[in-house]
Write an enzyme that holds these catalytic residues in place. Structure first.
Site, PDB file in Angstrom:
ATOM      1  N   CYS A 114       0.813  -1.227   0.000  1.00 10.97           N
ATOM      2  CA  CYS A 114       0.000   0.000   0.000  1.00 10.97           C
ATOM      3  C   CYS A 114       0.842   1.271   0.000  1.00 10.97           C
ATOM      4  O   CYS A 114       0.322   2.351  -0.256  1.00 10.97           O
ATOM      5  CB  CYS A 114      -0.957   0.009   1.182  1.00 10.97           C
ATOM      6  SG  CYS A 114      -2.060  -1.397   1.179  1.00 10.97           S
ATOM      7  N   HIS A 249      -3.138   7.164   3.104  1.00  9.72           N
ATOM      8  CA  HIS A 249      -3.593   5.888   2.536  1.00  9.72           C
ATOM      9  C   HIS A 249      -4.993   5.593   3.075  1.00  9.72           C
ATOM     10  O   HIS A 249      -5.251   5.697   4.274  1.00  9.72           O
ATOM     11  CB  HIS A 249      -2.609   4.777   2.911  1.00  9.72           C
ATOM     12  CG  HIS A 249      -3.071   3.421   2.537  1.00  9.72           C
ATOM     13  ND1 HIS A 249      -3.644   3.155   1.313  1.00  9.72           N
ATOM     14  CD2 HIS A 249      -3.066   2.244   3.212  1.00  9.72           C
ATOM     15  CE1 HIS A 249      -3.966   1.878   1.262  1.00  9.72           C
ATOM     16  NE2 HIS A 249      -3.634   1.297   2.399  1.00  9.72           N
ATOM     17  N   ASN A 279      -9.953  -0.185   0.671  1.00  9.26           N
ATOM     18  CA  ASN A 279      -8.494  -0.090   0.580  1.00  9.26           C
ATOM     19  C   ASN A 279      -8.053  -0.606  -0.788  1.00  9.26           C
ATOM     20  O   ASN A 279      -8.091  -1.803  -1.042  1.00  9.26           O
ATOM     21  CB  ASN A 279      -7.884  -0.923   1.712  1.00  9.26           C
ATOM     22  CG  ASN A 279      -6.369  -0.933   1.688  1.00  9.26           C
ATOM     23  OD1 ASN A 279      -5.753  -0.451   0.745  1.00  9.26           O
ATOM     24  ND2 ASN A 279      -5.771  -1.498   2.724  1.00  9.26           N
TER      25      ASN A 279
HETATM   26  N1  ACO Z   1     -17.971  -8.468  10.431  1.00  5.68           N
HETATM   27  C1  ACO Z   1     -18.342  -8.745  11.680  1.00  5.68           C
HETATM   28  N2  ACO Z   1     -17.478  -9.093  12.645  1.00  5.68           N
HETATM   29  C2  ACO Z   1     -16.177  -9.148  12.309  1.00  5.68           C
HETATM   30  C3  ACO Z   1     -15.723  -8.870  11.010  1.00  5.68           C
HETATM   31  C4  ACO Z   1     -16.684  -8.522  10.051  1.00  5.68           C
HETATM   32  N3  ACO Z   1     -16.352  -8.224   8.775  1.00  5.68           N
HETATM   33  N4  ACO Z   1     -14.374  -9.000  10.986  1.00  5.68           N
HETATM   34  C5  ACO Z   1     -13.996  -9.344  12.216  1.00  5.68           C
HETATM   35  N5  ACO Z   1     -15.078  -9.453  13.022  1.00  5.68           N
HETATM   36  C6  ACO Z   1     -15.149  -9.805  14.415  1.00  5.68           C
HETATM   37  C7  ACO Z   1     -13.938 -10.596  14.864  1.00  5.68           C
HETATM   38  O1  ACO Z   1     -14.103 -11.959  14.587  1.00  5.68           O
HETATM   39  C8  ACO Z   1     -13.932 -10.309  16.357  1.00  5.68           C
HETATM   40  O2  ACO Z   1     -14.857 -11.142  16.970  1.00  5.68           O
HETATM   41  P1  ACO Z   1     -14.493 -11.875  18.356  1.00  5.68           P
HETATM   42  O3  ACO Z   1     -14.242 -10.739  19.317  1.00  5.68           O
HETATM   43  O4  ACO Z   1     -15.705 -12.667  18.626  1.00  5.68           O
HETATM   44  O5  ACO Z   1     -13.252 -12.674  18.054  1.00  5.68           O
HETATM   45  C9  ACO Z   1     -14.479  -8.886  16.454  1.00  5.68           C
HETATM   46  O6  ACO Z   1     -15.140  -8.628  15.204  1.00  5.68           O
HETATM   47  C10 ACO Z   1     -13.415  -7.859  16.670  1.00  5.68           C
HETATM   48  O7  ACO Z   1     -12.396  -8.066  15.721  1.00  5.68           O
HETATM   49  P2  ACO Z   1     -11.116  -7.200  15.721  1.00  5.68           P
HETATM   50  O8  ACO Z   1     -10.110  -7.789  14.770  1.00  5.68           O
HETATM   51  O9  ACO Z   1     -10.692  -6.911  17.125  1.00  5.68           O
HETATM   52  O10 ACO Z   1     -11.686  -5.856  15.089  1.00  5.68           O
HETATM   53  P3  ACO Z   1     -10.953  -4.499  14.971  1.00  5.68           P
HETATM   54  O11 ACO Z   1     -11.739  -3.468  15.643  1.00  5.68           O
HETATM   55  O12 ACO Z   1      -9.489  -4.629  15.280  1.00  5.68           O
HETATM   56  O13 ACO Z   1     -11.071  -4.198  13.407  1.00  5.68           O
HETATM   57  C11 ACO Z   1      -9.825  -4.313  11.363  1.00  5.68           C
HETATM   58  C12 ACO Z   1     -10.524  -5.097  12.466  1.00  5.68           C
HETATM   59  C13 ACO Z   1     -10.852  -3.424  10.662  1.00  5.68           C
HETATM   60  C14 ACO Z   1      -9.244  -5.312  10.350  1.00  5.68           C
HETATM   61  C15 ACO Z   1      -8.722  -3.455  11.986  1.00  5.68           C
HETATM   62  O14 ACO Z   1      -7.901  -4.238  12.816  1.00  5.68           O
HETATM   63  C16 ACO Z   1      -7.835  -2.787  10.956  1.00  5.68           C
HETATM   64  O15 ACO Z   1      -8.279  -1.916  10.232  1.00  5.68           O
HETATM   65  N6  ACO Z   1      -6.539  -3.142  10.883  1.00  5.68           N
HETATM   66  C17 ACO Z   1      -5.644  -2.561   9.938  1.00  5.68           C
HETATM   67  C18 ACO Z   1      -5.881  -3.177   8.617  1.00  5.68           C
HETATM   68  C19 ACO Z   1      -5.209  -2.461   7.487  1.00  5.68           C
HETATM   69  O16 ACO Z   1      -5.162  -1.264   7.423  1.00  5.68           O
HETATM   70  N7  ACO Z   1      -4.727  -3.275   6.575  1.00  5.68           N
HETATM   71  C20 ACO Z   1      -4.253  -2.821   5.348  1.00  5.68           C
HETATM   72  C21 ACO Z   1      -2.815  -2.518   5.363  1.00  5.68           C
HETATM   73  S1  ACO Z   1      -2.397  -2.030   3.798  1.00  5.68           S
HETATM   74  C22 ACO Z   1      -1.664  -3.227   2.811  1.00  5.68           C
HETATM   75  O17 ACO Z   1      -0.474  -3.176   2.613  1.00  5.68           O
HETATM   76  C23 ACO Z   1      -2.457  -4.322   2.182  1.00  5.68           C
END
Ligand code: ACO
Length: 322
Positions: A114, A249, A279
């Site tokens: 990214c 980003h 993204n």
């Molecule tokens: N719908 C519903 N529930 C979900 C979903 C979904 N799509 N995805 C995860 N959950 C659940 C999980 O299973 C978890 O449930 P549990 O507590 O029963 O285990 C709960 O929601 C909380 O999950 P978390 O992972 O703690 O959620 P978080 O608030 O951290 O958000 C996210 C997750 C959006 C992925 C966040 O961590 C994030 O944005 N991280 C950075 C990702 C990013 O920017 N990546 C791209 C980098 S760029 C590149 O180079 C490709």
């Protein structure tokens, strides 16, 4: 005045097919409310099987070249940021050279996920500053929806496909790229990996899908985005208060909100379009830049900061005087 790389044309392209959060509720156990509140994303554009990264990049490149007015035969270099090339080789850059009729340009791809556009722009601007080239096409393009596991709700809701491009030309009038900042943390690479398809696993026995430790990537993103903005603005000899427009980003609105709050940076100067595209990896910043330019948000003399982060782990930022 110093010789600098000025942006004289922008362009972008995304596939027509829209997938809304509600569409995703039919594929995985999720909800529009969860996706919006955790990421800010409302919908994304997704390519069909037959469309590859170079197809999106070609359209974005065409638009940027048309907007710049440069003669295709005067383009000397093409740098493409991508981690989803059509093939391991040839590069997307080489494909563009042929398709866009940029017969005199050399071309290559840069792999920084990214942050790919920030890395590509940094390389291109250095080649212009040192006098090697005068006109360069820089592209960020990815089709990561082809590499998400559509049964993994923690990743499949986040990504979209697109391409964005800029044409750079040498100028000595005070405008152009004022500073660049790049950062890599290889030890964190394990938190965001595409295991299959490379020489480690050409037969993709370990799967062909993106594996992400979302929590660790989130923490890195907040730290790296803040540090990149601070460092690149300092390198340009400027203060944060002099920045007219910040284009981060477009991964997650919560990452952006955290960082601007920590920096005390005004939200009205931050350009955000992730609600429409998700993204789009290396395309996210040039796609947002093109939209910001077309919406009249960037005017002559403005100071623009582009700041990305991604797999590697990588981060990068550029300050541009428009
Ligand atoms: N719908 C519903 N529930 C979900 C979903 C979904 N799509 N995805 C995860 N959950 C659940 C999980 O299973 C978890 O449930 P549990 O507590 O029963 O285990 C709960 O929601 C909380 O999950 P978390 O992972 O703690 O959620 P978080 O608030 O951290 O958000 C996210 C997750 C959006 C992925 C966040 O961590 C994030 O944005 N991280 C950075 C990702 C990013 O920017 N990546 C791209 C980098 S760029 C590149 O180079 C490709």
């Amino acid at each position: 005045m110093a010789r600098r790389a000025a942006i004289i044309g922008t362009g972008s392209f995304f596939p027509p097919k829209v997938v809304t959060n509600n569409d995703l509720t039919k594929v995985v156990e999720t909800s529009d409310e969860w996706i919006r509140s955790r990421s800010g994303i409302e919908e994304r554009h997704v390519t069909d099987y037959a469309t590859a990264t170079s197809d999106l990049a070609t359209e974005a490149g065409k638009k940027a070249l048309a907007a710049s007015g440069v003669d295709p035969l005067s383009v000397e270099l093409i740098v493409v940021g991508t981690t989803s090339p059509d093939t391991l080789f040839p590069s997307v850059g080489a494909i563009l050279q042929d398709r866009l009729g940029l017969k005199k340009a050399v071309a290559f791809d840069v792999s920084a996920a990214c942050s790919g556009f920030n890395y590509a722009l940094t390389i291109a601007s250095a080649f212009i500053e040192n006098g090697t080239y005068n006109n360069v096409l820089v592209v960020g393009a990815d089709t990561l929806t082809k590499y998400v596991d559509w049964t993994d709700r923690s990743t499949c809701v986040l990504f979209g496909d697109a391409a964005g491009a800029v044409v750079l030309t040498a100028k000595e009038d005070g405008s152009g790229v004022l500073s660049n900042y790049l950062y890599t943390d290889g030890a964190g690479g394990k938190d965001l990996v595409m295991p299959g398809g490379g020489s480690r696993d050409p037969e993709m026995r370990n799967g062909r899908f993106i594996k992400m430790n979302g929590k660790e990537v989130f923490k890195f993103a907040v730290r790296a985005l803040e540090a990149s903005v601070v460092e690149v603005v300092k390198k340009a000899g400027l203060e944060l208060s002099q920045i007219s427009c910040l284009i981060p980003h477009q991964a997650n609105i919560r990452i952006i909100d955290h960082v601007i709050k920590k920096l005390g940076f005004p939200a009205e100067k931050v350009f955000v379009n992730l609600q429409k595209y998700g993204n789009t990896s290396a395309a996210s910043i040039p796609l947002a830049l093109d939209e910001a330019v077309k919406a009249g948000k960037i005017k002559k003399g403005d100071i623009v900061v582009l700041a990305g982060f991604g797999a590697g782990l990588t981060a990068g930022a550029n300050v541009i005087k428009w």
